[in-house]
Write an enzyme that holds these catalytic residues in place. Structure first.
Site, PDB file in Angstrom:
ATOM      1  N   ARG A   1       0.871  -1.186   0.000  1.00  0.00           N
ATOM      2  CA  ARG A   1       0.000   0.000   0.000  1.00  0.00           C
ATOM      3  C   ARG A   1       0.901   1.227   0.000  1.00  0.00           C
ATOM      4  NH1 ARG A   1      -5.137  -1.854   0.848  1.00  0.00           N
ATOM      5  NH2 ARG A   1      -5.376  -3.673   2.225  1.00  0.00           N
TER       6      ARG A   1
ATOM      7  N   ARG B   1      -6.269  -5.038  -1.469  1.00  0.00           N
ATOM      8  CA  ARG B   1      -7.697  -4.741  -1.572  1.00  0.00           C
ATOM      9  C   ARG B   1      -8.026  -3.289  -1.262  1.00  0.00           C
ATOM     10  NH1 ARG B   1      -9.781  -8.851   1.274  1.00  0.00           N
ATOM     11  NH2 ARG B   1     -10.353 -10.145  -0.508  1.00  0.00           N
TER      12      ARG B   1
ATOM     13  N   HIS C   1       2.858  -9.588   0.661  1.00  0.00           N
ATOM     14  CA  HIS C   1       2.511  -8.684   1.752  1.00  0.00           C
ATOM     15  C   HIS C   1       3.740  -8.294   2.565  1.00  0.00           C
ATOM     16  CE1 HIS C   1       0.333  -7.716   5.670  1.00  0.00           C
ATOM     17  NE2 HIS C   1      -0.353  -7.006   4.798  1.00  0.00           N
TER      18      HIS C   1
ATOM     19  N   HIS D   1      -0.428  -1.915  14.892  1.00  0.00           N
ATOM     20  CA  HIS D   1      -0.247  -2.647  13.638  1.00  0.00           C
ATOM     21  C   HIS D   1       0.994  -3.532  13.625  1.00  0.00           C
ATOM     22  CE1 HIS D   1       0.285  -2.844   9.115  1.00  0.00           C
ATOM     23  NE2 HIS D   1      -0.993  -3.135   9.246  1.00  0.00           N
TER      24      HIS D   1
END
Length: 800
Positions: free
Chosen positions: A394, A424, A454, A611
């Protein structure tokens, strides 16, 4: 006499023991409890009032994604005759959808009530949202003129009748719906107006000085609805919003021959707008006949229609934050915070030289991302830097990092970017950056089919004379300048040669599509990450069974992988203490007697989004790994993820201290009970409140203030200043979880016909020796000779 089917079922039961569901819970219900926990922050009166409104918006945004992805996917599975069964709750897909839908009304009622309460309090303070039924004459005049001048020329009212079929309502878009009084003999018709996404949704209304008044665009249209459909008269009116299934598998859609993968992803994004509806949200009042017409057109059941009396899509809330009057900001918002400099990094010196001297650990958002960004920018113009390689999942829309990668390519560096287009809801942004990077000369590759990449890894390679050096940068979160100010994440910057070799091999394997590489220091999914976790747990289990102290610590976003859950339960039964901080989903229930009574799970939801992923083994945490991966089957088996060890003692001490502070949290932390619900952490008598995020903010400020100023020129000796808060460095030797020996030897490439192998040629490497010691001395000399020959060829152009 039993039938053949009964015999097969009995044989299957003998082969595979039945699962124990006493210490596990359903993933979807656990997620709903997490989102309810987010909503708790909106009810917390110690949180500034406007920040509470933002949590109401975050709750809705979370729920939208949950409905699109999880409920959408389960709804598809519920159509199958033979439905798969959840391995944590033994529920079929349809049973899970039923359970979710049963929970929704209570959640939505709670959401609606707190929104109204907060908005009412904001109204009394001077932040006012105008409603249609309470417009003053001056406000109504303004709204009418605004509609006629700006809105009416843009909107396209539709009348739905037998000759005009029901249109496709785009996923997540806002529409105004109304029943229309038909002409003469015609039955009542349906009117639809899409709220223009191209216009500002928040319309400011003139208001007295020191206040802020606004009205939403949909309310402007509603106020003037009678003039929108000509001779047709609106009978009722409401705002509607369709949430569609977005759980689409890009790889399962099939890439056409010779089609650019970016074009394939663009087709997938368009298809997502038209997938099967999951729920219909209605704000306002519609007649039963009008609502039935819409529901039937969307093929939705009654239970899939949610009604409320507040605005739909509260994303606009973040847009009005900057409009709050200055004198109210301190009262309504968190005290502004700027990420602070890392006290171990001198920003006036070369970042590269500092990382070569000592590993550096950044901790967002308390510390700024600038050292990483400056290092990549520095590399783009460093004549000794020959290549930059990075994985991107991202990316910020305005990314200084990507601009530096473009600069590097234009300066003649070899720049390789693995851009994951299947992130996504960030696909379009990633596609646009991939195109820009490729145009600039970067080599852009995409993830392997069926496996999202990822991982968060970047490697910079330098040539110094005849030698190569590598800096490896590994993170628990995205290389994203925007989220680095909101998400709590770690980034390790290291020149460790072993980690550098593994990272170099990782990028080589990615470019070849090889997901089964062997690594010594890194745990790489889909093959090597879960075994690393299992071996760490097994080590602690063996210690506990031997009567030694044993402990495991995990910090995760979610825990759903059944194999890992069962291994944690096994560790608990053996006497291992397991402490976990899990922000979101936990399919493991702690405190179940005889199963998970040594497991303790906490969650922290606060100002920043937790996170980071941390795996630590041993009472002294002699094994600490940071990672991009949660313990979810999608991460451990279906993604390319990386776990990396923290070997530097100072960096390890920092991680140890940070996690200790979070385990002390008794303000924002909640404990997970054995029935799967979250409850506030109990404080001991006389124990002071401790908010870990606020404590870490204060620590970042103190460290920044105490950090010595860079010396530009000789000056008189300054007065002694306070020193940065230094963690207590543990006197514990850092270790790594050694990879298991390869199950079968691999033939090595030979120039000539290979001779029969001898046992000496297949000696297994020693467990904890240096990488270079894992080969016979003769092979080392041969390798050095080949390197020398290669350098001679490079310099002289001769091969002899």
């Amino acid at each position: 006499m039993p039938s053949k089917i009964e015999k097969k079922q009995a044989a299957a039961k003998l082969r595979k023991p039945p699962r124990d569901f006493s210490y596990t819970q359903n993933r979807e219900l656990s997620w709903l409890r997490f989102d309810n926990r987010v909503l708790d922050e909106a009810f917390d009166e110690t949180v500034p009032l406007f920040e509470r409104l933002k949590f109401v918006s975050i709750f809705e945004s979370n729920l939208d994604e949950f409905l699109m992805v999880r409920v959408g996917g389960l709804s598809d599975l519920a159509e199958l005759k033979k439905q798969p069964v959840d391995n944590k709750s033994n529920m079929t897909a349809s049973e899970q959808v039923d359970a979710v839908m049963a929970e929704m009304p209570g959640l939505l009622t709670r959401w609606e009530s707190i929104f109204k309460s907060i908005e009412g309090k904001l109204d009394t303070l001077g932040v006012h949202r105008a409603r249609i039924d309470s417009l003053t004459p001056e406000e109504r005049t303004f709204v009418t003129r605004y509609f006629q001048a700006y809105v009416s020329p843009v909107i396209s009212p539709l009348v739905i009748d037998p000759r005009h079929p029901f249109p496709n309502l785009r996923n997540g878009a806002l529409y105004l719906a109304c029943g229309l009084d038909g002409a003469t003999d015609e039955e009542s018709l349906l009117g639809l107006i899409e709220i223009p996404a191209s216009m500002n949704r928040v319309v400011e209304i003139p208001s007295p000085t020191g206040t802020y008044s606004y009205i939403l665009l949909e309310d402007v249209i509603l106020a003037c609805l009678d003039s929108c459909f000509g001779s047709y008269k609106p009978l009722d009116r409401a705002l509607i919003r369709v949430t569609r299934n977005a759980d689409i598998d890009p790889d399962g859609e099939g890439v056409e021959e010779e089609e650019d993968y970016r074009q394939h992803m663009k087709r997938i994004l368009k298809k997502r707008l038209r997938l099967q509806p999951v729920v219909l949200a209605v704000s306002g009042s519609l007649e039963k006949a009008t609502l039935k017409t819409i529901r039937k057109a969307l093929e939705l059941s009654r239970r899939s229609v949610f009604t409320c009396d507040i605005p739909l899509d509260l994303g606009y809330v973040f847009g009005i934050e900057g409009k709050i009057p200055e004198h109210l900001r301190n009262e309504l918002l968190f005290t502004p915070f700027k990420p602070q400099p890392n006290p171990t990094i001198d920003m006036t010196r070369s970042i590269r030289e500092q990382v070569l001297q000592h590993d550096k650990l950044l901790f967002y958002p308390y510390e700024a991302m600038n050292p990483f960004l400056d290092l990549v920018h520095e590399a783009a113009y460093d004549p000794e830097c020959i290549s930059l390689r990075i994985t991107l999942y991202r990316v910020a829309k305005q990314s200084r990092l990507c601009e530096s990668l473009i600069d590097a390519a234009e300066n003649g560096k070899e720049v390789t970017v693995l851009m994951e287009l299947r992130a996504r809801f960030d696909e379009q942004n990633n596609i646009e950056w991939a195109e820009r990077l490729e145009e600039a000369g970067c080599t852009v590759i995409y993830g392997s089919e069926g496996f999202k990449c990822h991982s968060k890894i970047c490697q910079l390679t330098y040539r110094e004379g005849m030698a190569l050096t590598r800096l490896t940068l590994l993170g628990t979160g995205n290389f994203n300048e925007k989220t680095a100010k909101l998400y709590s994440d770690f980034m390790l910057m290291t020149a460790h040669p072993g980690i550098g070799e593994d990272a170099n091999l990782f990028f080589r394997n990615l470019s070849l599509g090889n997901l089964r590489g062997d690594y010594r220091f890194l745990g790489v999914a889909p093959v090597g990450l879960k075994p690393l976790i299992m071996r760490g747990l097994d080590r602690e289990i063996q210690r506990a069974l031997a009567g030694e102290p044993a402990r495991v610590f995990f910090k995760l976003n979610s825990l759903t992988d059944r194999e890992v859950i069962d291994k944690i339960a096994e560790a608990s039964c053996a006497g291992v203490r397991v402490d976990m901080i899990i922000r979101g989903i936990s399919c493991l229930k702690p405190g179940v007697p005889g199963k998970t009574e040594n497991v303790h799970v906490r969650s922290i939801v606060g100002r920043f989004l937790e996170h980071a992923r941390v795996y630590a083994f041993g009472v002294d945490s002699d094994m600490i790994y940071l990672s991009s991966a949660d313990m979810m089957t999608r991460n451990t088996e279906h993604r390319v993820e990386i776990a990396f060890p923290v070997l530097d003692p100072t960096c390890r001490a920092l991680v140890h201290e940070y996690m200790g502070m979070q385990l002390r949290d008794n303000v924002k932390a909640r404990s997970l009970t054995s029935d799967g619900t979250w409850v506030p952490v109990e404080r001991a008598e006389g124990e002071k409140p401790f908010n870990s995020q606020e404590a870490l903010l204060e620590r970042a400020y103190r460290n920044a203030e105490a950090a010595p100023e860079p010396v530009i020129e000789a000056k008189p000796a300054p007065e002694p200043e306070p020193q940065p808060v230094a963690p207590k460095v543990q006197e514990v030797q850092a270790t790594v979880i050694e990879p298991e020996p390869a199950p079968a030897p691999r033939p090595e490439p030979q120039v000539t016909k290979p001779a029969p192998e001898t046992s000496a040629r297949r000696d297994k490497p020693a467990g904890k020796t240096k990488a270079i010691e894992r080969h016979r001395p003769g092979r080392v000399r041969m390798g050095l000779g080949l390197i020398g020959l290669g350098l001679k060829t490079l310099i002289t152009g001769k091969t002899k």
